[in-house]
Design an enzyme around this catalytic site. Structure first.
Site, PDB file in Angstrom:
ATOM      1  N   CYS A   1      40.476  49.476  43.586  1.00 32.30           N
ATOM      2  CA  CYS A   1      41.136  50.224  44.694  1.00 32.30           C
ATOM      3  C   CYS A   1      42.027  50.970  44.180  1.00 32.30           C
ATOM      4  O   CYS A   1      42.098  51.396  43.035  1.00 32.30           O
ATOM      5  CB  CYS A   1      42.028  49.076  45.328  1.00 32.30           C
ATOM      6  SG  CYS A   1      43.404  48.331  44.457  1.00 32.30           S
TER       7      CYS A   1
ATOM      8  N   CYS B   1      44.463  49.876  41.616  1.00 33.06           N
ATOM      9  CA  CYS B   1      43.713  49.752  40.253  1.00 33.06           C
ATOM     10  C   CYS B   1      43.319  50.990  39.572  1.00 33.06           C
ATOM     11  O   CYS B   1      43.207  50.998  38.195  1.00 33.06           O
ATOM     12  CB  CYS B   1      42.623  48.600  40.404  1.00 33.06           C
ATOM     13  SG  CYS B   1      43.485  46.722  40.796  1.00 33.06           S
TER      14      CYS B   1
ATOM     15  N   GLU C   1      42.112  43.558  37.978  1.00 29.42           N
ATOM     16  CA  GLU C   1      41.846  44.640  37.084  1.00 29.42           C
ATOM     17  C   GLU C   1      43.465  44.856  36.660  1.00 29.42           C
ATOM     18  O   GLU C   1      43.658  44.989  35.318  1.00 29.42           O
ATOM     19  CB  GLU C   1      41.662  45.780  37.952  1.00 29.42           C
ATOM     20  CG  GLU C   1      40.395  45.982  38.309  1.00 29.42           C
ATOM     21  CD  GLU C   1      40.096  45.468  39.678  1.00 29.42           C
ATOM     22  OE1 GLU C   1      39.456  46.222  40.572  1.00 29.42           O
ATOM     23  OE2 GLU C   1      40.860  44.618  40.210  1.00 29.42           O
TER      24      GLU C   1
ATOM     25  N   HIS D   1      45.900  41.864  41.161  1.00 27.24           N
ATOM     26  CA  HIS D   1      44.717  41.985  41.212  1.00 27.24           C
ATOM     27  C   HIS D   1      43.924  41.786  39.789  1.00 27.24           C
ATOM     28  O   HIS D   1      44.720  42.026  38.964  1.00 27.24           O
ATOM     29  CB  HIS D   1      44.223  43.287  41.714  1.00 27.24           C
ATOM     30  CG  HIS D   1      44.441  43.994  43.091  1.00 27.24           C
ATOM     31  ND1 HIS D   1      43.868  44.828  43.592  1.00 27.24           N
ATOM     32  CD2 HIS D   1      45.165  43.451  44.105  1.00 27.24           C
ATOM     33  CE1 HIS D   1      44.282  45.058  44.874  1.00 27.24           C
ATOM     34  NE2 HIS D   1      45.257  44.043  45.098  1.00 27.24           N
TER      35      HIS D   1
END
Length: 155
Positions: A82, A85, A54, A52
């Site tokens: 999420c 993260c 992040e 991801h």
């Protein structure tokens, strides 16, 4: 630079993710008003579920600064983080998290879970939401609309 400038850069990164076939999320980490690291989703490109934006930007910032504690750094991301993260953000000890669009299906900052404000955890960054929210939401809506089969009339 302002929060809007950092988010605009994150949006430009999200466009790169979309062009590569990944969910359009972009992220920037800033320190003292300067960009330290940037990333976009690369889960599809690398076939790694943790890629991801992040996670990637946290790793890049830590490597650049040669430390895992990012206590003087600020994250700007186009979509509400999420659970994975948000956990990484707590571990990195970020000073603040600013995001554009809420994620009603997987958001772990305000929408479903409130990990970053959970008093049971050892760190709670400042949270700002809604910066360039419309633009951040639109890029996601457009991306998923293009991936859905057209509602065509069958004879």
């Amino acid at each position: 630079m302002t929060a809007e400038n950092f988010m605009a850069r994150a949006l430009a990164l999200a466009e790169k993710a979309a062009a590569a076939g990944d969910v359009p999320v972009g992220a920037v980490i800033a320190r003292n008003g300067e960009i330290v690291a940037e990333a976009f989703n690369e889960k599809e490109a690398l076939n790694i579920p943790s890629c991801h934006a992040e996670i990637l930007v946290l790793e890049r910032a830590a490597l650049k600064l040669n430390r895992w504690r990012l206590i003087d750094c600020d994250l700007y991301v186009t979509l509400e983080p999420c659970v994975m993260c948000a956990g990484a953000i707590v571990q990195a000890r970020l000073r603040s998290v600013t995001y554009g669009a809420r994620d009603p299906k997987a958001g772990a900052v305000e929408s479903i879970y409130q990990i970053l404000s959970d008093g049971r955890l050892n760190h709670r960054p400042q949270v700002v939401s809604g910066i360039l929210e419309k633009e951040c939401s639109e890029i996601l809506k457009d991306f998923f609309a293009k991936r859905r089969p057209a509602n065509s009339q069958q004879p």
